[in-house]
Design a protein around this motif. Sequence first.
Motif, short mmCIF file in Angstrom:
data_model
loop_
_atom_site.label_atom_id
_atom_site.label_comp_id
_atom_site.label_asym_id
_atom_site.label_seq_id
_atom_site.Cartn_x
_atom_site.Cartn_y
_atom_site.Cartn_z
N VAL A 78 0.81 -1.22 0.00
CA VAL A 78 0.00 0.00 0.00
C VAL A 78 0.85 1.27 0.00
O VAL A 78 0.30 2.37 0.09
CB VAL A 78 -0.99 0.03 1.18
N ILE A 79 2.16 1.11 -0.10
CA ILE A 79 3.04 2.28 -0.08
C ILE A 79 4.28 1.97 -0.91
O ILE A 79 4.74 0.84 -0.95
CB ILE A 79 3.40 2.68 1.36
N ASP A 80 4.77 2.99 -1.60
CA ASP A 80 5.98 2.84 -2.40
C ASP A 80 7.22 3.21 -1.59
O ASP A 80 7.14 3.89 -0.56
CB ASP A 80 5.90 3.74 -3.64
N HIS A 81 8.35 2.81 -2.12
CA HIS A 81 9.67 3.12 -1.58
C HIS A 81 9.88 4.64 -1.56
O HIS A 81 9.52 5.34 -2.50
CB HIS A 81 10.69 2.41 -2.49
N CYS A 82 10.45 5.15 -0.48
CA CYS A 82 10.80 6.57 -0.39
C CYS A 82 12.30 6.70 -0.60
O CYS A 82 13.09 6.07 0.12
CB CYS A 82 10.41 7.13 0.98
N PRO A 83 12.71 7.50 -1.58
CA PRO A 83 14.15 7.67 -1.81
C PRO A 83 14.86 8.22 -0.57
O PRO A 83 14.29 9.05 0.15
CB PRO A 83 14.21 8.68 -2.96
N PRO A 84 16.09 7.76 -0.33
CA PRO A 84 16.83 8.25 0.84
C PRO A 84 17.02 9.77 0.77
O PRO A 84 17.21 10.34 -0.30
CB PRO A 84 18.17 7.53 0.76
N GLY A 85 16.94 10.39 1.92
CA GLY A 85 17.14 11.83 1.99
C GLY A 85 15.87 12.65 1.79
O GLY A 85 15.89 13.86 1.98
N LEU A 86 14.80 12.01 1.38
CA LEU A 86 13.53 12.73 1.20
C LEU A 86 12.61 12.41 2.37
O LEU A 86 12.56 11.28 2.84
CB LEU A 86 12.83 12.31 -0.09
N GLU A 87 11.89 13.41 2.80
CA GLU A 87 10.86 13.19 3.80
C GLU A 87 9.54 13.55 3.13
O GLU A 87 9.28 14.71 2.85
CB GLU A 87 11.11 14.05 5.03
N LEU A 88 8.76 12.52 2.85
CA LEU A 88 7.50 12.70 2.13
C LEU A 88 6.34 12.27 3.00
O LEU A 88 6.44 11.28 3.74
CB LEU A 88 7.50 11.87 0.85
N ALA A 89 5.25 12.99 2.89
CA ALA A 89 4.04 12.57 3.59
C ALA A 89 3.59 11.23 3.03
O ALA A 89 3.81 10.93 1.85
CB ALA A 89 2.94 13.62 3.38
N GLU A 90 2.98 10.42 3.86
CA GLU A 90 2.56 9.09 3.45
C GLU A 90 1.66 9.13 2.21
O GLU A 90 1.74 8.27 1.34
CB GLU A 90 1.84 8.39 4.61
N GLY A 91 0.83 10.15 2.08
CA GLY A 91 -0.05 10.29 0.93
C GLY A 91 0.69 10.40 -0.39
O GLY A 91 0.16 10.05 -1.44
N GLU A 92 1.93 10.88 -0.35
CA GLU A 92 2.73 11.02 -1.56
C GLU A 92 3.21 9.67 -2.08
O GLU A 92 3.65 9.56 -3.22
CB GLU A 92 3.93 11.95 -1.33
N LEU A 93 3.16 8.64 -1.25
CA LEU A 93 3.67 7.31 -1.61
C LEU A 93 2.60 6.23 -1.59
O LEU A 93 2.88 5.08 -1.91
CB LEU A 93 4.81 6.91 -0.65
N GLY A 94 1.37 6.57 -1.22
CA GLY A 94 0.30 5.58 -1.10
C GLY A 94 -0.14 5.04 -2.45
O GLY A 94 -0.05 5.72 -3.48
N LYS A 95 -0.58 3.80 -2.44
CA LYS A 95 -1.09 3.18 -3.67
C LYS A 95 -1.92 1.96 -3.32
O LYS A 95 -1.91 1.47 -2.20
CB LYS A 95 0.04 2.79 -4.60
N ALA A 96 -2.62 1.48 -4.32
CA ALA A 96 -3.24 0.15 -4.28
C ALA A 96 -2.46 -0.68 -5.30
O ALA A 96 -2.06 -0.17 -6.34
CB ALA A 96 -4.71 0.23 -4.65
N PHE A 97 -2.25 -1.94 -4.99
CA PHE A 97 -1.43 -2.79 -5.85
C PHE A 97 -2.16 -4.10 -6.13
O PHE A 97 -2.69 -4.72 -5.21
CB PHE A 97 -0.09 -3.08 -5.17
N TYR A 98 -2.19 -4.47 -7.40
CA TYR A 98 -2.87 -5.69 -7.84
C TYR A 98 -1.95 -6.48 -8.76
O TYR A 98 -1.12 -5.91 -9.46
CB TYR A 98 -4.14 -5.35 -8.64
N ARG A 99 -2.14 -7.80 -8.76
CA ARG A 99 -1.46 -8.68 -9.72
C ARG A 99 -2.50 -9.32 -10.60
O ARG A 99 -3.58 -9.70 -10.14
CB ARG A 99 -0.68 -9.78 -9.00
N SER A 100 -2.16 -9.45 -11.86
CA SER A 100 -3.06 -10.11 -12.80
C SER A 100 -3.13 -11.59 -12.47
O SER A 100 -2.12 -12.22 -12.17
CB SER A 100 -2.54 -9.91 -14.23
#
Length: 185
Positions: A78-100
Amino acid sequence: MRIEIEQPRQSWVEDFAALKRAVMGAAPAGAYLHHIGSTAIPGLAAKDIIDLQLTVNALADVDADAFERAGFERRPIVIDHCPPGLELAEGELGKAFYRSKGRPANLHIREKSRFNQRYSLLCRDFLRAHPTAASAYALIKQRLAQRFPDDVDFYYDIKDPVFDTIMDGANEWAKLVGWSEPPGD
């Protein structure tokens, strides 16, 4: 899951088109789709897994049952990797993920104008425009897969920071050429 990097295939473009029909049939109003990841970069070696990014106005608009009916299984990411050195709000990295459940594919659903939504598109477009960088990235993936074919966690532990390095150049390139988000594929 065994990691195998394959030579580029023309069929990846057609596979994306077929998956697009299913995804867009389940997508909320106003959503649009891009082919992302290595299979979206002509001539790039990749895992035979199509990555798609569905951009939505809000993750709350996503009907998980509609995607299940369309052949996609929800996964717990439900969340993507945050690049080192960046402080991002959780909303900036949130997602839904599905596999076919059919043809191997990953569906990343991200919100419009968020950091992670821009990141995947900018990296894709930068590598499309810079074949030397794309070839170097392919070599890294091939060597990682040869050395650690059964260690998916290690593969991504190395691959994610490599993308962060690519992204640094991509951001400079975006400023130089006036890059903006392209329309859906």
